[in-house]
Design a protein around this motif. Structure first.
Motif, PDB file in Angstrom:
ATOM      1  N   VAL A 428     -14.768   1.208 -10.523  1.00 44.83           N
ATOM      2  CA  VAL A 428     -14.002   0.013 -10.765  1.00 44.83           C
ATOM      3  C   VAL A 428     -12.843   0.183 -11.609  1.00 44.83           C
ATOM      4  O   VAL A 428     -12.201  -0.730 -11.149  1.00 44.83           O
ATOM      5  CB  VAL A 428     -15.571  -0.399 -11.470  1.00 44.83           C
ATOM      6  N   VAL A 429     -13.020   0.270 -12.227  1.00 47.40           N
ATOM      7  CA  VAL A 429     -11.319  -0.465 -13.374  1.00 47.40           C
ATOM      8  C   VAL A 429     -10.314   0.619 -12.487  1.00 47.40           C
ATOM      9  O   VAL A 429      -9.468  -0.493 -12.553  1.00 47.40           O
ATOM     10  CB  VAL A 429     -12.011   0.850 -14.864  1.00 47.40           C
ATOM     11  N   PHE A 430     -10.223   1.297 -12.216  1.00 43.33           N
ATOM     12  CA  PHE A 430      -8.809   1.915 -11.417  1.00 43.33           C
ATOM     13  C   PHE A 430      -8.596   1.023 -10.296  1.00 43.33           C
ATOM     14  O   PHE A 430      -7.764   0.904  -9.656  1.00 43.33           O
ATOM     15  CB  PHE A 430      -9.159   3.574 -11.487  1.00 43.33           C
ATOM     16  N   ALA A 431      -9.809   0.840  -9.043  1.00 43.41           N
ATOM     17  CA  ALA A 431     -10.227  -0.196  -8.089  1.00 43.41           C
ATOM     18  C   ALA A 431      -8.936  -1.413  -8.451  1.00 43.41           C
ATOM     19  O   ALA A 431      -8.650  -1.984  -8.110  1.00 43.41           O
ATOM     20  CB  ALA A 431     -10.731  -0.331  -7.647  1.00 43.41           C
ATOM     21  N   LEU A 432      -9.843  -2.384  -9.596  1.00 43.04           N
ATOM     22  CA  LEU A 432      -8.937  -3.256 -10.399  1.00 43.04           C
ATOM     23  C   LEU A 432      -7.386  -2.936 -10.289  1.00 43.04           C
ATOM     24  O   LEU A 432      -6.753  -3.841 -10.043  1.00 43.04           O
ATOM     25  CB  LEU A 432     -10.427  -3.643 -11.772  1.00 43.04           C
ATOM     26  N   CYS A 433      -7.303  -2.345 -11.455  1.00 43.35           N
ATOM     27  CA  CYS A 433      -5.874  -2.350 -11.250  1.00 43.35           C
ATOM     28  C   CYS A 433      -5.404  -1.966 -10.298  1.00 43.35           C
ATOM     29  O   CYS A 433      -3.889  -2.510 -10.669  1.00 43.35           O
ATOM     30  CB  CYS A 433      -5.664  -0.446 -12.526  1.00 43.35           C
ATOM     31  N   LEU A 434      -5.676  -1.441  -8.782  1.00 41.58           N
ATOM     32  CA  LEU A 434      -4.395  -0.913  -8.408  1.00 41.58           C
ATOM     33  C   LEU A 434      -4.533  -2.364  -7.412  1.00 41.58           C
ATOM     34  O   LEU A 434      -3.900  -2.382  -6.263  1.00 41.58           O
ATOM     35  CB  LEU A 434      -5.033  -0.567  -7.025  1.00 41.58           C
ATOM     36  N   ALA A 435      -5.376  -3.710  -7.147  1.00 43.17           N
ATOM     37  CA  ALA A 435      -6.219  -4.675  -7.141  1.00 43.17           C
ATOM     38  C   ALA A 435      -4.087  -5.157  -7.583  1.00 43.17           C
ATOM     39  O   ALA A 435      -3.519  -6.507  -7.025  1.00 43.17           O
ATOM     40  CB  ALA A 435      -6.669  -5.275  -7.084  1.00 43.17           C
ATOM     41  N   LEU A 436      -4.055  -4.822  -8.782  1.00 38.23           N
ATOM     42  CA  LEU A 436      -3.657  -5.623  -9.803  1.00 38.23           C
ATOM     43  C   LEU A 436      -1.980  -5.237  -9.148  1.00 38.23           C
ATOM     44  O   LEU A 436      -0.402  -6.164  -9.708  1.00 38.23           O
ATOM     45  CB  LEU A 436      -3.587  -5.228 -10.686  1.00 38.23           C
ATOM     46  N   VAL A 437      -1.844  -4.495  -8.976  1.00 32.27           N
ATOM     47  CA  VAL A 437      -0.248  -3.707  -8.870  1.00 32.27           C
ATOM     48  C   VAL A 437      -0.003  -4.304  -7.400  1.00 32.27           C
ATOM     49  O   VAL A 437       1.360  -4.506  -7.051  1.00 32.27           O
ATOM     50  CB  VAL A 437      -0.148  -1.975  -8.449  1.00 32.27           C
ATOM     51  N   ALA A 438      -0.791  -4.740  -6.227  1.00 32.55           N
ATOM     52  CA  ALA A 438      -0.955  -5.165  -5.529  1.00 32.55           C
ATOM     53  C   ALA A 438      -0.175  -6.561  -5.279  1.00 32.55           C
ATOM     54  O   ALA A 438       0.976  -7.554  -4.626  1.00 32.55           O
ATOM     55  CB  ALA A 438      -1.909  -4.909  -4.170  1.00 32.55           C
ATOM     56  N   VAL A 439      -0.920  -7.458  -6.212  1.00 35.27           N
ATOM     57  CA  VAL A 439      -0.199  -8.996  -6.670  1.00 35.27           C
ATOM     58  C   VAL A 439       0.755  -8.497  -7.551  1.00 35.27           C
ATOM     59  O   VAL A 439       2.032  -9.391  -6.652  1.00 35.27           O
ATOM     60  CB  VAL A 439      -1.234  -9.281  -7.669  1.00 35.27           C
ATOM     61  N   ALA A 440       1.265  -8.302  -7.865  1.00 36.98           N
ATOM     62  CA  ALA A 440       2.284  -7.683  -9.027  1.00 36.98           C
ATOM     63  C   ALA A 440       3.319  -7.749  -7.698  1.00 36.98           C
ATOM     64  O   ALA A 440       4.677  -7.876  -8.134  1.00 36.98           O
ATOM     65  CB  ALA A 440       2.879  -6.736  -9.619  1.00 36.98           C
ATOM     66  N   ALA A 441       3.088  -7.397  -6.139  1.00 41.33           N
ATOM     67  CA  ALA A 441       4.581  -7.399  -5.602  1.00 41.33           C
ATOM     68  C   ALA A 441       5.043  -8.900  -5.354  1.00 41.33           C
ATOM     69  O   ALA A 441       6.305  -9.013  -5.298  1.00 41.33           O
ATOM     70  CB  ALA A 441       4.276  -7.308  -4.272  1.00 41.33           C
ATOM     71  N   VAL A 442       3.667  -9.776  -5.872  1.00 43.49           N
ATOM     72  CA  VAL A 442       4.290 -11.258  -5.020  1.00 43.49           C
ATOM     73  C   VAL A 442       5.666 -12.187  -6.030  1.00 43.49           C
ATOM     74  O   VAL A 442       6.931 -12.035  -5.636  1.00 43.49           O
ATOM     75  CB  VAL A 442       3.495 -12.141  -5.502  1.00 43.49           C
ATOM     76  N   PRO A 443       5.628 -11.476  -7.440  1.00 39.88           N
ATOM     77  CA  PRO A 443       6.671 -11.964  -8.622  1.00 39.88           C
ATOM     78  C   PRO A 443       7.933 -10.884  -9.125  1.00 39.88           C
ATOM     79  O   PRO A 443       8.656 -11.216  -8.666  1.00 39.88           O
ATOM     80  CB  PRO A 443       6.226 -12.237  -9.572  1.00 39.88           C
ATOM     81  N   GLY A 444       7.308  -9.571  -8.436  1.00 40.25           N
ATOM     82  CA  GLY A 444       8.127  -8.284  -8.383  1.00 40.25           C
ATOM     83  C   GLY A 444       9.598  -8.475  -7.466  1.00 40.25           C
ATOM     84  O   GLY A 444      10.786  -8.434  -7.884  1.00 40.25           O
ATOM     85  N   PHE A 445       9.557  -9.934  -6.189  1.00 39.82           N
ATOM     86  CA  PHE A 445       9.928 -10.043  -5.401  1.00 39.82           C
ATOM     87  C   PHE A 445      11.255 -10.885  -5.485  1.00 39.82           C
ATOM     88  O   PHE A 445      11.937 -11.395  -4.890  1.00 39.82           O
ATOM     89  CB  PHE A 445      10.079  -9.763  -3.827  1.00 39.82           C
ATOM     90  N   ARG A 446      10.774 -11.850  -6.708  1.00 39.89           N
ATOM     91  CA  ARG A 446      11.345 -13.496  -7.115  1.00 39.89           C
ATOM     92  C   ARG A 446      11.493 -13.412  -7.944  1.00 39.89           C
ATOM     93  O   ARG A 446      12.240 -13.798  -9.058  1.00 39.89           O
ATOM     94  CB  ARG A 446      10.466 -14.294  -6.695  1.00 39.89           C
ATOM     95  N   LEU A 447      12.909 -12.253  -8.705  1.00 42.37           N
ATOM     96  CA  LEU A 447      13.344 -11.602 -10.125  1.00 42.37           C
ATOM     97  C   LEU A 447      14.513 -12.001 -10.126  1.00 42.37           C
ATOM     98  O   LEU A 447      15.001 -12.654 -11.319  1.00 42.37           O
ATOM     99  CB  LEU A 447      12.767 -10.355 -10.523  1.00 42.37           C
ATOM    100  N   GLY A 448      15.357 -12.773  -8.727  1.00 41.26           N
ATOM    101  CA  GLY A 448      16.531 -12.645  -9.430  1.00 41.26           C
ATOM    102  C   GLY A 448      17.375 -11.671  -9.288  1.00 41.26           C
ATOM    103  O   GLY A 448      16.879 -10.931  -9.375  1.00 41.26           O
ATOM    104  N   HIS A 449      18.694 -12.810 -10.064  1.00 42.79           N
ATOM    105  CA  HIS A 449      19.368 -11.760  -9.828  1.00 42.79           C
ATOM    106  C   HIS A 449      20.743 -11.472 -11.384  1.00 42.79           C
ATOM    107  O   HIS A 449      22.038 -11.521 -11.289  1.00 42.79           O
ATOM    108  CB  HIS A 449      20.643 -11.565  -8.971  1.00 42.79           C
ATOM    109  N   ALA A 450      20.175 -12.602 -12.920  1.00 43.12           N
ATOM    110  CA  ALA A 450      20.470 -12.677 -13.922  1.00 43.12           C
ATOM    111  C   ALA A 450      21.071 -11.287 -14.327  1.00 43.12           C
ATOM    112  O   ALA A 450      22.067 -11.585 -14.727  1.00 43.12           O
ATOM    113  CB  ALA A 450      19.562 -13.384 -15.328  1.00 43.12           C
ATOM    114  N   ALA A 451      20.417 -10.396 -14.674  1.00 40.37           N
ATOM    115  CA  ALA A 451      21.168  -9.053 -15.068  1.00 40.37           C
ATOM    116  C   ALA A 451      22.482  -8.854 -14.541  1.00 40.37           C
ATOM    117  O   ALA A 451      23.123  -8.330 -15.724  1.00 40.37           O
ATOM    118  CB  ALA A 451      20.296  -8.226 -15.233  1.00 40.37           C
TER     119      ALA A 451
END
Length: 456
Positions: A428-451
């Motif tokens: 259950v713990v690892f399945a929950l964490c796997l689902a969160l990685v999928a959610v992280a893709a949403v902000p992950g592709f909206r980081l911009g280019h400030a650096a």
């Protein structure tokens, strides 16, 4: 403030002691973090606190939010020196309390105090970096911070497990306390003559509101953790209500549009929290899985953490050297892919009769993914920040980090307790964490280019 335009190295003669002191603090924090994760199964058994296992992690992260907000406000208004000194002192006090604890609740009290210090220390160090190092060296200094995990990752988990198994688990805390006291004495002297800026006056009302909200967030996160000690029927409703209240209380503590994954800084901060929650919630149960399912000793259970930490440090060094060439989109894609591979490996080990080698090797991929991602998000935060909001934005990044980890670990602990614990509940713990990685893709592709612009 000291001119940094001619600084070509983080080991410049004028700043070598600042760099050394900051790296030493990260080094000691790494030792403690790796030690706690390794010895917690033994501590919870010795103090009869199995149902509160997750609180030992989530509680520390939750109170860290208070320390982050306080250190951020202090750094913006008066400079980071005083905030750093107080934070290290609290970190030291928490280690001593936990090391001498005779009950699980006393142990948790020490962890809560330690969290206050650890959270404040992180933010204060980020502001020190922002004030003393030019933007083109930020990637290098954060890579050096990550490299400070190399030695602890090589010996920390193994040594902590050996100390707990053959001497006494208490020395995993008291030993770090002694080293912290020595390092703190040296750092305090070396920073005395360094100009860290004096900050600007802050609106006391705004600061007060943010501190109150930080306390609310911390208390609610701890409440979620303690709900694991209740029957599932009241425990889950309490946790869900607390989770909603945390989201509401976080709004003033984070940049606008953070929870909506706004492009740029909001997505940077949001991704940090989601990624941290996924990684640290899973890692908290890696030694537990190896001990429960594969009969590992505490000493050898730390090996999985050792490989992951080494991968983290190595990947972070690569990010420091080649991060600009790779760019944010590629780093996001590579990092999330590595996390998915790692979580699939441990999920497989938790559900099927496979070799424990899959856990150890697989979790190394997670360390590599985080090593690429973590310093990149920190560099982006500073790139999006000006001198007036360096403390707030650094604080927001760390708040997202700690809150995401605390809440995910607490929810994972509640899930394990509801299923009666044991190896069968790990999936259950690892399945929950796997689902969160999928959610992280949403902000992950909206980081911009400030650096890439190297400008604030």
């Amino acid at each position: 403030m000291t001119d940094t335009s001619e600084v070509t190295s983080i080991w410049d003669r004028r700043r070598i002691w600042v760099t050394s002191g900051a790296v030493a603090l990260i080094f000691l924090a790494a030792i403690e973090a790796l030690a706690v994760t390794t010895v917690m199964p033994i501590v919870s058994d010795a103090l009869d606190g199995g149902t509160l296992y997750a609180v030992a992690f989530s509680g520390t992260l939750a109170t860290g939010v208070i320390g982050m907000v306080a250190a951020g406000a202090w750094s913006d208004s008066r400079g980071p020196r005083g905030a750093l000194y107080v934070a290290v002192s609290l970190f030291l006090a928490g280690l001593v309390i936990s090391g001498f604890a005779v009950t699980m609740h006393q142990f948790l009290l020490g962890r809560l105090v330690q969290g206050l210090g650890a959270g404040g220390q992180t933010v204060a160090l980020y502001v020190v970096v922002a004030r003393l190092y030019p933007p083109h060296l930020h990637g290098r200094i954060f890579a050096a911070f990550a490299a400070a995990w190399v030695v602890p990752s090589m010996v920390g988990p193994f040594l902590a497990g050996a100390v707990a198994e053959h001497i006494d688990w208490r020395w995993a805390f008291l030993g770090v306390a002694v080293l912290t006291a020595i390092a703190f004495a040296v750092i305090a002297v070396r920073l005395r003559g360094v100009d860290l800026g004096h900050g600007e006056p802050q609106d006391r009302r705004v600061v007060g509101i943010r501190l109150v909200l930080a306390v609310v967030v911390a208390l609610l996160a701890v409440l979620i953790g303690f709900s694991a000690d209740l029957p599932p029927l009241p425990g889950w409703p309490i946790a869900l209500v607390a989770l909603g209240a945390i989201a509401f209380a976080l709004l003033p503590l984070l940049p606008r549009r953070t929870l909506r994954a706004g492009r740029g800084l909001p997505s940077v901060v949001l991704m940090r929290g989601i990624a941290a929650g996924s990684f640290f919630a899973a890692e908290a149960y890696i030694p537990y899985l190896l001990m429960e399912r594969f009969a590992f000793s505490a000493t050898w259970a730390g090996v999985a953490l050792m490989f992951a930490a080494l991968a983290w440090a190595s990947a972070s060094e690569l990010q420091g050297r080649f991060g600009e060439r790779l760019g944010n989109l590629r780093i996001t894609t590579i990092s999330l892919s590595l996390l998915v591979v790692a979580l699939l490996c441990v999920l497989l080990a938790a559900t099927l009769d496979v070799s424990p080698v899959i856990v150890i090797v697989g979790w190394g991929f997670a360390g590599g993914g985080m090593g690429l991602l973590y310093p990149r998000l920190t560099v982006l935060t500073l790139a999006y920040s000006g001198e007036r909001d360096q403390g707030f934005n650094s604080s927001a990044l760390s708040i997202s980090d700690s809150t995401g980890s605390a809440v995910t670990i607490a929810v994972a602990g509640l899930a394990v307790a509801s299923l009666g614990g044991g190896a069968s509940a790990f999936w259950v713990v690892f399945a929950l964490c796997l689902a969160l990685v999928a959610v992280a893709a949403v902000p992950g592709f909206r980081l911009g280019h400030a650096a890439e612009s190297d400008s604030h």
